[in-house]
Design a protein around this motif. Sequence first.
Motif, PDB file in Angstrom:
ATOM      1  N   GLU A 132       0.824  -1.218   0.000  1.00  0.00           N
ATOM      2  CA  GLU A 132       0.000   0.000   0.000  1.00  0.00           C
ATOM      3  C   GLU A 132       0.855   1.264   0.000  1.00  0.00           C
ATOM      4  N   VAL A 133       2.091   1.181   0.520  1.00  0.00           N
ATOM      5  CA  VAL A 133       2.910   2.389   0.650  1.00  0.00           C
ATOM      6  C   VAL A 133       4.139   2.401  -0.261  1.00  0.00           C
ATOM      7  N   LEU A 134       4.440   1.260  -0.913  1.00  0.00           N
ATOM      8  CA  LEU A 134       5.614   1.181  -1.789  1.00  0.00           C
ATOM      9  C   LEU A 134       5.269   0.499  -3.107  1.00  0.00           C
ATOM     10  N   PRO A 135       5.992   0.853  -4.174  1.00  0.00           N
ATOM     11  CA  PRO A 135       5.848   0.095  -5.427  1.00  0.00           C
ATOM     12  C   PRO A 135       6.337  -1.338  -5.183  1.00  0.00           C
ATOM     13  N   ILE A 136       5.780  -2.289  -5.903  1.00  0.00           N
ATOM     14  CA  ILE A 136       6.081  -3.708  -5.684  1.00  0.00           C
ATOM     15  C   ILE A 136       7.576  -4.012  -5.845  1.00  0.00           C
ATOM     16  N   LYS A 137       8.254  -3.301  -6.737  1.00  0.00           N
ATOM     17  CA  LYS A 137       9.694  -3.546  -6.922  1.00  0.00           C
ATOM     18  C   LYS A 137      10.486  -3.185  -5.658  1.00  0.00           C
ATOM     19  N   LYS A 138      10.040  -2.166  -4.960  1.00  0.00           N
ATOM     20  CA  LYS A 138      10.723  -1.784  -3.720  1.00  0.00           C
ATOM     21  C   LYS A 138      10.379  -2.757  -2.587  1.00  0.00           C
ATOM     22  N   VAL A 139       9.195  -3.316  -2.620  1.00  0.00           N
ATOM     23  CA  VAL A 139       8.837  -4.352  -1.641  1.00  0.00           C
ATOM     24  C   VAL A 139       9.747  -5.563  -1.869  1.00  0.00           C
ATOM     25  N   ALA A 140       9.933  -5.934  -3.122  1.00  0.00           N
ATOM     26  CA  ALA A 140      10.827  -7.055  -3.452  1.00  0.00           C
ATOM     27  C   ALA A 140      12.257  -6.752  -2.997  1.00  0.00           C
ATOM     28  N   LYS A 141      12.690  -5.519  -3.192  1.00  0.00           N
ATOM     29  CA  LYS A 141      14.040  -5.121  -2.752  1.00  0.00           C
ATOM     30  C   LYS A 141      14.162  -5.216  -1.233  1.00  0.00           C
ATOM     31  N   TYR A 142      13.063  -4.966  -0.523  1.00  0.00           N
ATOM     32  CA  TYR A 142      13.080  -5.084   0.936  1.00  0.00           C
ATOM     33  C   TYR A 142      13.412  -6.519   1.342  1.00  0.00           C
ATOM     34  N   TYR A 143      12.767  -7.493   0.695  1.00  0.00           N
ATOM     35  CA  TYR A 143      13.011  -8.895   1.036  1.00  0.00           C
ATOM     36  C   TYR A 143      14.442  -9.312   0.673  1.00  0.00           C
ATOM     37  N   GLU A 144      14.923  -8.836  -0.459  1.00  0.00           N
ATOM     38  CA  GLU A 144      16.313  -9.114  -0.852  1.00  0.00           C
ATOM     39  C   GLU A 144      17.279  -8.498   0.159  1.00  0.00           C
ATOM     40  N   ALA A 145      17.024  -7.251   0.518  1.00  0.00           N
ATOM     41  CA  ALA A 145      17.892  -6.545   1.461  1.00  0.00           C
ATOM     42  C   ALA A 145      17.853  -7.215   2.835  1.00  0.00           C
ATOM     43  N   THR A 146      16.698  -7.770   3.213  1.00  0.00           N
ATOM     44  CA  THR A 146      16.570  -8.462   4.498  1.00  0.00           C
ATOM     45  C   THR A 146      17.511  -9.657   4.545  1.00  0.00           C
ATOM     46  N   GLN A 147      17.532 -10.445   3.481  1.00  0.00           N
ATOM     47  CA  GLN A 147      18.431 -11.604   3.433  1.00  0.00           C
ATOM     48  C   GLN A 147      19.894 -11.158   3.450  1.00  0.00           C
ATOM     49  N   GLU A 148      20.187 -10.134   2.683  1.00  0.00           N
ATOM     50  CA  GLU A 148      21.549  -9.612   2.620  1.00  0.00           C
ATOM     51  C   GLU A 148      21.982  -9.078   3.989  1.00  0.00           C
ATOM     52  N   TYR A 149      21.080  -8.387   4.663  1.00  0.00           N
ATOM     53  CA  TYR A 149      21.383  -7.816   5.976  1.00  0.00           C
ATOM     54  C   TYR A 149      21.635  -8.915   7.009  1.00  0.00           C
ATOM     55  N   ARG A 150      20.826  -9.982   6.967  1.00  0.00           N
ATOM     56  CA  ARG A 150      21.018 -11.109   7.896  1.00  0.00           C
ATOM     57  C   ARG A 150      22.393 -11.747   7.687  1.00  0.00           C
ATOM     58  N   LYS A 151      22.784 -11.914   6.421  1.00  0.00           N
ATOM     59  CA  LYS A 151      24.102 -12.489   6.116  1.00  0.00           C
ATOM     60  C   LYS A 151      25.206 -11.582   6.645  1.00  0.00           C
ATOM     61  N   LEU A 152      25.022 -10.279   6.461  1.00  0.00           N
ATOM     62  CA  LEU A 152      25.998  -9.300   6.936  1.00  0.00           C
ATOM     63  C   LEU A 152      26.145  -9.379   8.462  1.00  0.00           C
ATOM     64  N   LEU A 153      25.019  -9.465   9.171  1.00  0.00           N
ATOM     65  CA  LEU A 153      25.052  -9.567  10.635  1.00  0.00           C
ATOM     66  C   LEU A 153      25.720 -10.868  11.083  1.00  0.00           C
ATOM     67  N   ALA A 154      25.397 -11.956  10.404  1.00  0.00           N
ATOM     68  CA  ALA A 154      25.990 -13.249  10.755  1.00  0.00           C
ATOM     69  C   ALA A 154      27.503 -13.210  10.552  1.00  0.00           C
ATOM     70  N   LYS A 155      27.929 -12.599   9.450  1.00  0.00           N
ATOM     71  CA  LYS A 155      29.356 -12.487   9.159  1.00  0.00           C
ATOM     72  C   LYS A 155      30.037 -11.616  10.216  1.00  0.00           C
ATOM     73  N   ARG A 156      29.398 -10.503  10.560  1.00  0.00           N
ATOM     74  CA  ARG A 156      29.941  -9.584  11.561  1.00  0.00           C
ATOM     75  C   ARG A 156      30.053 -10.289  12.920  1.00  0.00           C
ATOM     76  N   LYS A 157      29.012 -11.053  13.259  1.00  0.00           N
ATOM     77  CA  LYS A 157      29.001 -11.771  14.539  1.00  0.00           C
ATOM     78  C   LYS A 157      30.096 -12.834  14.570  1.00  0.00           C
ATOM     79  N   ALA A 158      30.291 -13.524  13.466  1.00  0.00           N
ATOM     80  CA  ALA A 158      31.320 -14.557  13.386  1.00  0.00           C
ATOM     81  C   ALA A 158      32.718 -13.980  13.547  1.00  0.00           C
TER      82      ALA A 158
END
Length: 159
Positions: free
Chosen positions: A126-152
């Motif tokens: 409702e608040v974002l174009p669908i392509k940006k919603v898709a980018k949110y999910y991609e960025a979420t996975q990327e961010y989790r990997k980044l945090l895991a790497k940082r934690k390791a």
Amino acid sequence: HKMKTLKKFKTISFLLAVCLLTNNLLAQNNHNEMVEKRESREARKIGFFTSKMQLTTVESQNFWPLVNEMEAELKALKDKNAHGKMMLKDKEEISDKELEEIMDAKMEMGKSQMDIKIKYHEKFKEVLPIKKVAKYYEATQEYRKLLAKRKANQPEKYR
């Protein structure tokens, strides 16, 4: 003799007050540092997602409150269901019935998490174009990997 005792008592009382005050100040300082670290982490996270998603100011103003609501709901659900994990960790010998109840609760929690995510997926659209919603999910996975790497890469005491 009474004066010496009174003087000792005053000295001990003073030292005790100083210790308590110092302890209080150290605890407050530690709390402030934790709050600053959390706020700094949150700011980096928002910056990461905003950049990856290429959000405009208006999109950010509409999107982030929804993300915060969703994360709060997911955290509340996780907190509510934490007892099942504790039961698994606490008991070496667990009956089949207890294990079944815990596993069923875990499945139900997964379903509830998905229900929350679907609800907010609709709100995001409702608040974002669908392509940006898709980018949110991609960025979420990327961010989790980044945090895991940082934690390791962090020493054990900083985790």
